[in-house]
Design a protein around this motif. Structure first.
Motif, mmCIF file in Angstrom:
data_model
loop_
_atom_site.group_PDB
_atom_site.id
_atom_site.type_symbol
_atom_site.label_atom_id
_atom_site.label_comp_id
_atom_site.label_asym_id
_atom_site.label_seq_id
_atom_site.Cartn_x
_atom_site.Cartn_y
_atom_site.Cartn_z
ATOM 1 N N ARG A 1 -4.882 -3.632 -15.490
ATOM 2 C CA ARG A 1 -3.722 -3.404 -16.350
ATOM 3 C C ARG A 1 -3.866 -2.207 -17.281
ATOM 4 O O ARG A 1 -2.932 -1.856 -17.997
ATOM 5 N N VAL A 2 -5.021 -1.557 -17.280
ATOM 6 C CA VAL A 2 -5.180 -0.322 -18.044
ATOM 7 C C VAL A 2 -4.360 0.780 -17.361
ATOM 8 O O VAL A 2 -4.468 0.969 -16.149
ATOM 9 N N PRO A 3 -3.522 1.507 -18.092
ATOM 10 C CA PRO A 3 -2.622 2.486 -17.462
ATOM 11 C C PRO A 3 -3.320 3.536 -16.611
ATOM 12 O O PRO A 3 -2.756 4.006 -15.632
ATOM 13 N N ASP A 4 -4.517 3.934 -16.957
ATOM 14 C CA ASP A 4 -5.203 4.982 -16.204
ATOM 15 C C ASP A 4 -5.798 4.480 -14.891
ATOM 16 O O ASP A 4 -6.294 5.287 -14.096
ATOM 17 N N VAL A 5 -5.753 3.184 -14.663
ATOM 18 C CA VAL A 5 -6.302 2.587 -13.446
ATOM 19 C C VAL A 5 -5.177 2.409 -12.425
ATOM 20 O O VAL A 5 -4.053 2.040 -12.765
ATOM 21 N N LEU A 6 -5.471 2.679 -11.162
ATOM 22 C CA LEU A 6 -4.515 2.453 -10.085
ATOM 23 C C LEU A 6 -4.581 0.971 -9.721
ATOM 24 O O LEU A 6 -5.538 0.513 -9.091
ATOM 25 N N ALA A 7 -3.584 0.206 -10.138
ATOM 26 C CA ALA A 7 -3.583 -1.254 -9.994
ATOM 27 C C ALA A 7 -2.935 -1.658 -8.685
ATOM 28 O O ALA A 7 -1.801 -1.253 -8.391
ATOM 29 N N VAL A 8 -3.635 -2.498 -7.896
ATOM 30 C CA VAL A 8 -3.209 -2.807 -6.531
ATOM 31 C C VAL A 8 -3.044 -4.309 -6.339
ATOM 32 O O VAL A 8 -3.968 -5.089 -6.598
ATOM 33 N N THR A 9 -1.873 -4.705 -5.863
ATOM 34 C CA THR A 9 -1.636 -6.090 -5.470
ATOM 35 C C THR A 9 -1.659 -6.179 -3.944
ATOM 36 O O THR A 9 -1.745 -5.162 -3.256
ATOM 37 N N GLY A 10 -1.588 -7.405 -3.401
ATOM 38 C CA GLY A 10 -1.743 -7.602 -1.968
ATOM 39 C C GLY A 10 -0.494 -8.113 -1.280
ATOM 40 O O GLY A 10 0.318 -8.825 -1.879
ATOM 41 N N THR A 11 -0.346 -7.759 -0.006
ATOM 42 C CA THR A 11 0.786 -8.208 0.800
ATOM 43 C C THR A 11 0.303 -8.971 2.028
ATOM 44 O O THR A 11 -0.876 -8.927 2.395
ATOM 45 N N ASP A 12 1.256 -9.631 2.680
ATOM 46 C CA ASP A 12 0.971 -10.253 3.969
ATOM 47 C C ASP A 12 1.342 -9.277 5.081
ATOM 48 O O ASP A 12 1.700 -8.126 4.824
ATOM 49 N N ASP A 13 1.283 -9.748 6.332
ATOM 50 C CA ASP A 13 1.532 -8.839 7.450
ATOM 51 C C ASP A 13 3.008 -8.506 7.624
ATOM 52 O O ASP A 13 3.373 -7.697 8.478
ATOM 53 N N ARG A 14 3.885 -9.102 6.813
ATOM 54 C CA ARG A 14 5.305 -8.766 6.835
ATOM 55 C C ARG A 14 5.678 -7.799 5.714
ATOM 56 O O ARG A 14 6.839 -7.437 5.567
ATOM 57 N N GLY A 15 4.708 -7.447 4.895
ATOM 58 C CA GLY A 15 4.966 -6.522 3.814
ATOM 59 C C GLY A 15 5.446 -7.172 2.541
ATOM 60 O O GLY A 15 5.818 -6.473 1.584
ATOM 61 N N SER A 16 5.434 -8.501 2.482
ATOM 62 C CA SER A 16 5.821 -9.220 1.272
ATOM 63 C C SER A 16 4.579 -9.534 0.445
ATOM 64 O O SER A 16 3.478 -9.665 0.989
ATOM 65 N N ARG A 17 4.764 -9.666 -0.857
ATOM 66 C CA ARG A 17 3.618 -9.980 -1.713
ATOM 67 C C ARG A 17 2.969 -11.281 -1.250
ATOM 68 O O ARG A 17 3.653 -12.284 -1.022
#
Length: 388
Positions: free
Chosen positions: A220-236
């Protein structure tokens, strides 16, 4: 300042999916491109960039340097585990007899498997049958997670990040985090930024039966590239944490990755989505060595494919980011005030950050060590000498 509890300082692997993380992959390897590579369009970028010349620090549980997928790709790293508080990591002299103690000291052993999976998704070799996103990038392993896949001292992780910056990292992957901020860790993030090193981190995971969590620190630090994950359909993915701090998404469920000992496992969690984005960043840094870390981050966010809710700018598109023209990208808004990373760090280490500010103003950079590995030596030997 609040200190996170040991129970919350862990790798970005959902507790309910721990079994999936360590379960053998069914059916073996596929002859086709793995779905997660196709989802981020990595193969389309390989004609232009394979990550050559880029070092990605995997601050994690160590990396199995002997895994065939990672042959020649793992640099001598460092372990911060099994130390008394305040002690320096116990490194063995170069030339010592290889063995379990030697390998653990340099982060080249992984009793958990988490760091090996992350490293493989980033940089497994092209001829391995299970290529990483950036198959010619190199991995700098820095072990901070114990045998239970946890860290108990955020300052230690911050020290590990700073060591990685000083020892050749172009990108730092943090597939870990927790609920509470840490001033020493934030200071390390600021140090990486000051030295033009891109930091990528996972947003975290949670149980399905719990209220929605906020994005973990340090993602959550702005200078960090924050990455969430998806399934094989492209949904979170249903247990992937997200929030307004989320920058990008990448596949984070049912990915085939190497495990210590030479095999492969199916892994799930935002840890592994973060690894894919770090691999994509390595492709961009290799293709554009003159770009700053901030410019790499800008290009990756601007070229992401817009997706569903909670995916930040969308799914990372490695090929589009590699092909990006900075001049045509929208400008990045720079807030007038200092970022929380700098502000939090300055609270406890103002003098040190003043020194960093001076370093930035004069365009300086800390001298950084480069190691020669099998991949780099092979490339050097294959390059004709001047005049040859």
């Amino acid at each position: 300042m609040r200190y996170r509890s040991a129970s919350r300082a862990l790798a970005c692997v959902t507790a309910t999916l721990a079994a999936a993380l360590l379960s053998p992959a069914a059916g073996g390897a596929s002859a086709s491109v793995p779905w997660h590579l196709a989802a981020i369009d990595a193969p389309a970028s390989w004609a232009e960039s394979t990550g050559e010349g880029v070092v990605v620090a995997v601050v994690d549980s160590g990396v199995d340097a002997d895994h065939p997928d990672l042959a020649g790709a793992v640099l001598p790293g460092r372990s911060y585990v099994d130390l008394d508080p305040g002690d320096e990591p116990r490194l063995l002299a170069l030339g010592s007899e290889p063995g379990p103690v030697y390998e653990r000291a340099f982060g080249q052993a992984d009793p958990v498997g988490h760091g090996t999976a992350v490293a493989g998704l980033i940089a497994a070799g092209a001829d391995s049958g299970h290529p990483g996103v950036a198959p010619d990038a190199e991995i700098l392993p820095v072990r901070v997670l114990d045998d239970e896949n946890r860290y108990h001292d955020s300052a230690m992780v911050g020290a590990a990040v700073e060591w990685a910056v000083d020892n050749g990292a172009d990108i730092v992957n943090l597939s870990l985090g927790g609920h509470y901020d840490s001033a020493p860790f934030a200071e390390a993030i600021a140090y990486a930024e000051a030295n033009d090193v891109l930091v990528v981190a996972c947003t975290g995971n949670q149980r399905l039966d719990e209220p929605a969590e906020e994005v973990w620190f340090p993602a959550r630090v702005p200078d960090v590239l924050a990455v969430t994950g998806t399934d094989d359909r492209g949904s979170r993915w249903r247990t992937a944490v997200t929030g307004e701090e989320t920058d990008l998404a990448a596949p984070g469920a049912d990915l085939l990755a190497p495990e210590p000992g030479g095999g492969h496992r199916t892994v799930t969690g935002t840890s592994f989505a973060s690894a894919l984005v770090s691999g994509a960043a390595a492709l961009v840094r290799s293709a554009h060595p003159d770009w700053t870390a901030a410019e790499v981050r800008r290009a990756m966010i601007a070229t992401a494919r817009a997706g569903g809710e909670g995916l930040g700018a969308g799914m990372v598109d490695a090929a589009a980011a590699v092909a990006a023209d900075l001049a045509s990208l929208p400008p990045v808004e720079v807030p007038a005030e200092a970022s929380p990373a700098v502000g939090l760090a300055a609270t406890t280490a103002g003098g040190a950050l003043l020194g960093l500010a001076a370093l930035l103003l004069r365009g300086g950079r800390v001298p950084r060590t480069r190691y020669w590995t099998a991949r780099r030596l092979a490339a050097r030997e294959a390059t004709p000498a001047p005049g040859a």
